[in-house]
Design an enzyme around this catalytic site. Structure first.
Site, PDB file in Angstrom:
ATOM      1  N   HIS A 184      45.098  26.104  31.776  1.00  0.00           N
ATOM      2  CA  HIS A 184      45.861  26.394  32.013  1.00  0.00           C
ATOM      3  C   HIS A 184      46.935  27.395  33.089  1.00  0.00           C
ATOM      4  O   HIS A 184      45.941  27.567  33.945  1.00  0.00           O
ATOM      5  CB  HIS A 184      45.777  28.029  30.972  1.00  0.00           C
ATOM      6  CG  HIS A 184      45.133  27.217  29.438  1.00  0.00           C
ATOM      7  ND1 HIS A 184      44.137  28.186  29.353  1.00  0.00           N
ATOM      8  CD2 HIS A 184      45.962  26.806  28.645  1.00  0.00           C
ATOM      9  CE1 HIS A 184      43.972  28.079  27.386  1.00  0.00           C
ATOM     10  NE2 HIS A 184      44.978  27.484  27.516  1.00  0.00           N
ATOM     11  N   GLU A 385      35.914  33.017  31.369  1.00  0.00           N
ATOM     12  CA  GLU A 385      36.966  33.618  31.661  1.00  0.00           C
ATOM     13  C   GLU A 385      36.922  35.122  32.368  1.00  0.00           C
ATOM     14  O   GLU A 385      36.192  35.673  32.726  1.00  0.00           O
ATOM     15  CB  GLU A 385      37.426  34.600  29.815  1.00  0.00           C
ATOM     16  CG  GLU A 385      37.768  34.047  28.723  1.00  0.00           C
ATOM     17  CD  GLU A 385      38.775  33.624  28.612  1.00  0.00           C
ATOM     18  OE1 GLU A 385      39.508  33.622  29.809  1.00  0.00           O
ATOM     19  OE2 GLU A 385      39.417  32.326  28.046  1.00  0.00           O
TER      20      GLU A 385
HETATM   21 ZN   LIG Z   1      42.592  29.416  29.325  1.00  0.00          ZN
END
Ligand SMILES: [Zn+2]
Ligand SMILES: *[C@@H]1O[C@H](CO)[C@@H](O)[C@H](O)[C@H]1NC(C)=O
Ligand SMILES: *[C@@H]1O[C@H](CO)[C@@H](O)[C@H](O)[C@H]1NC(C)=O
Length: 429
Positions: A184, A385
């Site tokens: 991302h 994360e």
């Molecule tokens: Zn991500």
């Protein structure tokens, strides 16, 4: 006068960059129950909002709202009894500040000596800098580093990864650990940890068991087109840059982490404009194909896959649907060990990591790289994360202060290292 003009032009140039986010506000919204969660999801869809931290009960959601949607969103929230606050009333100011700090860090180190392509941990490095660093390393350490040019992105950029091994990947008794970042594009904080891993496995080796007993595949920029865009035009771009879905290319880009050929389409969106658009078919994107091929090629030897994302301070494992894998207990145990290694040196203003099944802790998602690894029975596959930023005001979580880059690189590496050793010792090839 000319000086003043050039100053004004520079100023305008820098500040024109984030024009598209001028007036965007970041809302923090308390979610009390499932009903509110569902309602917020539907509002996000209708008003085309960018949800940064997903709503689930007991959690605060973070939502980026454009100038136009601000009023309607606010009145909906009030009408339905949500508790909320506006964290940042104009996100563009935070973006400008991030630029300024990065440029300052760049200027500070510009005249330091170093070989071509040397990388530091004083700021976020651009794609061209990362690429030349990888090339330099492969030239300087031919006995341990192999640079693989794995193919091209949608827009034709090379996707490069390093194979790091003291035995040239020939010793099949050694497990492989595969770590990737920047699937991302906007999740900049995920890049320093993979660069740090390379540093500690190649340049400054202080824990030799990591290289003596384990082989490594490190892919720092999994989505180079998106990443380049986040530096040049749109700091909050997440997807790749695939086009041709709608006439005039009104909306572009596939969420690469919904495009993998595993339970494709069940926890994602078929709408091109969505941030979680899964593409026209499974594995439709070249970036996805390249990562899938790495997993397939080394499926019998990869024992640990870590896909670095941000943000939320979480370590997650599959399935993304919420169903548990047969080795869920070990996944949880090793997840906790990795989390503890990070928590032990975390910054005081960050929360401890949360560990759990991705679908249960976060939200159901399909077609993810994490789940694709499970498809090949790669025994330990995780998403990290990383923590959100404390940048400027509150929750502008994807931004990163240059001064914290090195810390995040190091603390995340503590987690990766712990996972690698745990998996090696548990499975013992
Ligand atoms: Zn991500
Ligand atoms: C090598 O790594 C060690 C431990 O992380 C650190 O103390 C040392 O300063 C590093 N050396 C160089 C030259 O970067
Ligand atoms: C956070 O993690 C640290 C290190 O593992 C631990 O000592 C501490 O008790 C944890 N704090 C909370 C609130 O759980």
């Amino acid at each position: 006068m000319r000086l003043l003009l050039s100053f004004v032009l520079t100023f305008c140039f820098v500040h024109a960059k984030h024009e598209m986010y001028d007036g965007h506000s970041l809302f923090k919204i308390k979610i009390q129950d499932e009903k509110q969660m569902k309602y917020l999801y539907s509002l996000a869809e209708v008003l085309d909002l960018d949800v940064w931290v997903l709503p689930f009960p007991g959690n605060d959601a973070a939502v980026l709202v454009s100038k136009e949607s601000n009023e309607p969103f606010r009145s909906e929230l009030s009408e339905y009894g949500f508790e909320f606050q506006i964290e940042t009333d104009n996100i563009k100011r935070a973006l400008d500040l991030e630029d300024t700090l990065n440029e300052k860090a760049l200027r500070k180190n510009h005249f330091k000596s170093g070989y071509r392509g040397k990388i530091g941990f004083d700021r976020i490095y651009k794609l061209s800098e990362v690429d030349s660093y990888l090339e330099t390393l492969a030239e300087s350490y031919p006995n341990t580093v192999t640079l693989v040019n794995a193919g091209k992105s949608f827009e034709g950029r090379d996707i490069k990864y390093l194979k790091i091994s003291s035995t040239n990947f020939q010793d099949v008794r050694k497990p492989i650990v595969f770590v990737e970042s920047l699937l991302h594009a906007r999740e900049w904080v995920t890049l320093p940890p993979t660069l740090w891993a390379i540093e500690k496995l190649v340049v400054n080796v202080t824990e030799s068991d990591l290289i003596d007993t384990i082989d490594w595949i490190i892919l720092p920029v999994a989505n180079p087109d998106g990443y380049e865009l986040t530096h040049n035009e749109d700091r909050f771009w997440r997807k790749n840059r695939a086009t041709g879905f709608v006439p005039g290319d009104f909306c572009v880009g596939v969420d690469l982490n919904r495009n993998f050929d595993i339970k494709w389409g069940s926890g994602s969106s078929s709408s091109v404009c969505s941030e979680i658009f899964h593409g026209s078919r499974p594995s439709s994107e070249p970036e996805t194909v390249i990562i899938s091929r790495i997993m397939e090629e080394y499926r019998n030897r990869i024992d640990l896959f870590i896909d670095l994302h941000s943000y939320g301070s979480m370590i997650l494992y599959g399935w993304g649907s919420g169903d548990l894998l047969p080795n869920a207990f070990s996944l949880q145990q090793i997840g906790l060990n990795m989390a503890k290694a990070i928590d032990d040196m975390k910054l005081i203003f960050n929360e401890n990591y949360t560990v759990g099944n991705a679908g249960l802790v976060l939200y159901p998602a399909s077609g993810t790289a994490m789940d694709y690894a499970n498809r090949f029975n790669i025994p330990f596959s995780y998403v990290y994360e990383l923590p959100g930023s404390i940048f400027g005001t509150g929750l502008s979580g994807f931004l990163i202060e240059p001064e914290l880059v090195e810390h995040y690189a190091k603390e995340t590496w503590e987690g990766i290292k712990t996972g690698a050793r745990n998996v090696r010792d548990l499975l013992g090839r």
